[in-house]
Design a protein around this motif. Sequence first.
Motif, PDB file in Angstrom:
ATOM      1  N   UNK A  26       0.829  -1.206   0.000  1.00  0.00           N
ATOM      2  CA  UNK A  26       0.000   0.000   0.000  1.00  0.00           C
ATOM      3  C   UNK A  26       0.862   1.254   0.000  1.00  0.00           C
ATOM      4  N   UNK A  27       1.955   1.224   0.744  1.00  0.00           N
ATOM      5  CA  UNK A  27       2.844   2.386   0.775  1.00  0.00           C
ATOM      6  C   UNK A  27       3.426   2.656  -0.606  1.00  0.00           C
ATOM      7  N   UNK A  28       3.819   1.594  -1.295  1.00  0.00           N
ATOM      8  CA  UNK A  28       4.361   1.743  -2.642  1.00  0.00           C
ATOM      9  C   UNK A  28       3.301   2.313  -3.585  1.00  0.00           C
ATOM     10  N   UNK A  29       2.084   1.771  -3.486  1.00  0.00           N
ATOM     11  CA  UNK A  29       1.008   2.224  -4.371  1.00  0.00           C
ATOM     12  C   UNK A  29       0.630   3.679  -4.097  1.00  0.00           C
ATOM     13  N   UNK A  30       0.510   4.042  -2.820  1.00  0.00           N
ATOM     14  CA  UNK A  30       0.076   5.397  -2.492  1.00  0.00           C
ATOM     15  C   UNK A  30       1.174   6.429  -2.709  1.00  0.00           C
ATOM     16  N   UNK A  31       2.426   6.031  -2.536  1.00  0.00           N
ATOM     17  CA  UNK A  31       3.494   6.972  -2.857  1.00  0.00           C
ATOM     18  C   UNK A  31       3.479   7.276  -4.354  1.00  0.00           C
ATOM     19  N   UNK A  32       3.214   6.254  -5.160  1.00  0.00           N
ATOM     20  CA  UNK A  32       3.116   6.460  -6.605  1.00  0.00           C
ATOM     21  C   UNK A  32       1.942   7.366  -6.941  1.00  0.00           C
ATOM     22  N   UNK A  33       0.799   7.159  -6.256  1.00  0.00           N
ATOM     23  CA  UNK A  33      -0.363   8.031  -6.450  1.00  0.00           C
ATOM     24  C   UNK A  33      -0.002   9.473  -6.123  1.00  0.00           C
ATOM     25  N   UNK A  34       0.692   9.655  -5.001  1.00  0.00           N
ATOM     26  CA  UNK A  34       1.077  11.010  -4.585  1.00  0.00           C
ATOM     27  C   UNK A  34       1.984  11.663  -5.613  1.00  0.00           C
ATOM     28  N   UNK A  35       3.003  10.953  -6.049  1.00  0.00           N
ATOM     29  CA  UNK A  35       3.938  11.530  -7.022  1.00  0.00           C
ATOM     30  C   UNK A  35       3.254  11.820  -8.342  1.00  0.00           C
ATOM     31  N   UNK A  36       2.382  10.906  -8.781  1.00  0.00           N
ATOM     32  CA  UNK A  36       1.664  11.137 -10.037  1.00  0.00           C
ATOM     33  C   UNK A  36       0.763  12.365  -9.937  1.00  0.00           C
ATOM     34  N   UNK A  37       0.243  12.614  -8.726  1.00  0.00           N
ATOM     35  CA  UNK A  37      -0.641  13.761  -8.504  1.00  0.00           C
ATOM     36  C   UNK A  37       0.134  15.076  -8.512  1.00  0.00           C
ATOM     37  N   UNK A  38       1.445  14.987  -8.223  1.00  0.00           N
ATOM     38  CA  UNK A  38       2.267  16.186  -8.179  1.00  0.00           C
ATOM     39  C   UNK A  38       2.802  16.508  -6.800  1.00  0.00           C
ATOM     40  N   UNK A  39       2.549  15.611  -5.835  1.00  0.00           N
ATOM     41  CA  UNK A  39       3.075  15.781  -4.485  1.00  0.00           C
ATOM     42  C   UNK A  39       4.521  15.299  -4.466  1.00  0.00           C
ATOM     43  N   UNK A  40       5.441  16.161  -4.073  1.00  0.00           N
ATOM     44  CA  UNK A  40       6.856  15.796  -4.080  1.00  0.00           C
ATOM     45  C   UNK A  40       7.273  15.024  -2.830  1.00  0.00           C
ATOM     46  N   UNK A  41       6.683  15.387  -1.692  1.00  0.00           N
ATOM     47  CA  UNK A  41       7.162  14.883  -0.413  1.00  0.00           C
ATOM     48  C   UNK A  41       6.275  13.767   0.138  1.00  0.00           C
ATOM     49  N   UNK A  42       6.903  12.622   0.420  1.00  0.00           N
ATOM     50  CA  UNK A  42       6.213  11.473   1.011  1.00  0.00           C
ATOM     51  C   UNK A  42       6.947  11.075   2.280  1.00  0.00           C
ATOM     52  N   UNK A  43       6.184  10.901   3.352  1.00  0.00           N
ATOM     53  CA  UNK A  43       6.742  10.481   4.639  1.00  0.00           C
ATOM     54  C   UNK A  43       6.190   9.119   5.021  1.00  0.00           C
ATOM     55  N   UNK A  44       7.068   8.231   5.471  1.00  0.00           N
ATOM     56  CA  UNK A  44       6.658   6.922   5.979  1.00  0.00           C
ATOM     57  C   UNK A  44       7.011   6.867   7.468  1.00  0.00           C
ATOM     58  N   UNK A  45       6.020   6.898   8.360  1.00  0.00           N
ATOM     59  CA  UNK A  45       6.305   6.790   9.791  1.00  0.00           C
ATOM     60  C   UNK A  45       7.012   5.477  10.117  1.00  0.00           C
ATOM     61  N   UNK A  46       7.977   5.548  11.015  1.00  0.00           N
ATOM     62  CA  UNK A  46       8.852   4.413  11.306  1.00  0.00           C
ATOM     63  C   UNK A  46       8.621   3.939  12.739  1.00  0.00           C
ATOM     64  N   UNK A  47       7.760   2.898  12.889  1.00  0.00           N
ATOM     65  CA  UNK A  47       7.450   2.395  14.219  1.00  0.00           C
ATOM     66  C   UNK A  47       7.629   0.880  14.353  1.00  0.00           C
ATOM     67  N   UNK A  48       7.577   0.155  13.243  1.00  0.00           N
ATOM     68  CA  UNK A  48       7.659  -1.300  13.280  1.00  0.00           C
ATOM     69  C   UNK A  48       8.644  -1.795  12.220  1.00  0.00           C
ATOM     70  N   UNK A  49       8.945  -3.086  12.271  1.00  0.00           N
ATOM     71  CA  UNK A  49       9.814  -3.672  11.244  1.00  0.00           C
ATOM     72  C   UNK A  49       9.171  -3.568   9.862  1.00  0.00           C
ATOM     73  N   UNK A  50       7.843  -3.719   9.813  1.00  0.00           N
ATOM     74  CA  UNK A  50       7.149  -3.588   8.538  1.00  0.00           C
ATOM     75  C   UNK A  50       7.264  -2.166   8.004  1.00  0.00           C
ATOM     76  N   UNK A  51       7.212  -1.186   8.908  1.00  0.00           N
ATOM     77  CA  UNK A  51       7.391   0.206   8.486  1.00  0.00           C
ATOM     78  C   UNK A  51       8.783   0.412   7.890  1.00  0.00           C
ATOM     79  N   UNK A  52       9.773  -0.227   8.496  1.00  0.00           N
ATOM     80  CA  UNK A  52      11.138  -0.111   7.979  1.00  0.00           C
ATOM     81  C   UNK A  52      11.218  -0.655   6.561  1.00  0.00           C
ATOM     82  N   UNK A  53      10.573  -1.793   6.332  1.00  0.00           N
ATOM     83  CA  UNK A  53      10.567  -2.365   4.976  1.00  0.00           C
ATOM     84  C   UNK A  53       9.818  -1.456   4.004  1.00  0.00           C
ATOM     85  N   UNK A  54       8.709  -0.889   4.469  1.00  0.00           N
ATOM     86  CA  UNK A  54       7.939   0.016   3.613  1.00  0.00           C
ATOM     87  C   UNK A  54       8.752   1.262   3.279  1.00  0.00           C
TER      88      UNK A  54
END
Length: 200
Positions: A26-54
Motif C-alpha cells: 500500500x505504501x508503494x502504491x500510495x506513494x506512486x499516487x502522490x507523485x503522479x498527482x504532483x506531491x513531491x514529499x512522502x513520509x513513511x512513519x517508522x514504528x515497526x519492522x514492517x514500516x522499515x521495509x515500507x
Amino acid sequence: MSDNDFEAIFGRVPVMAILRGMGVERSAALSTTAWDLGIDSVEVPLQTDEDDRALREVVRLGGERGKLVGAGTIISVEQVAAAQRAGAAYLVSPGLDATVVRAAQAAGIPILPGVATPSEVQLALSLGLTWLKAFPASWLGAGWFRHIRGPFPQARFVATGGIDASNAAEFLDAGVKVVAVGSALEDPSQLDRLAALLAR
C-alpha cells in the motif's frame, strides 16, 4: 543537509503525503499516487519492522523518480540512525525533543519536530529550526496559525493531523506552508480537490 533544505524538499508544493502503517504494497502504491498527482514529499512513519521495509521500498521507488522520502514518528536517537540506514532524506517527529533534534543535526539530516504551543515554537527556533510540524492541526484549528505568526513570523509550518481535501485550503489560507494528507490519497473523490490545491 539542514533545516533550510525543507524549502527544496517540499518543492514549493503545499501538500505532502503521510503513509502511516500501510505496509509495503500500500505504501508503494500510495506513494506512486502522490507523485503522479504532483506531491513531491512522502513520509513513511517508522514504528515497526514492517514500516522499515515500507520505508526502504518507498525510498527505492522515490530514487527512480528523483524524489526524497522522509521517515516519521522519530522519537528517539536510535530511530535517527535507523531512518538514515533506510535511506530517509529527512525526519519528522510528533513532538519536540531537543536530544533528538541535536542527533539529527549532528547526523546532517533535516528534522521537522512537532509543536503545539508558543513555548515549543520558541524552543524549536532556539535550536536553529524554522520549519516546524504543527500537530495535531485539526485540534489546533486554522486560527492558531494566524495567531502564532505574530510573535514568530520566521516560523514555517507544516500542518498534520486530521487534514484532507475538505479542510486543507482553510489551513493554507491561514498561512500554513504545507498540509499533510494520508488516507485522502485512497479516496478518488478527494484526488481532484487535492490536485487543485497543488496548483495554488
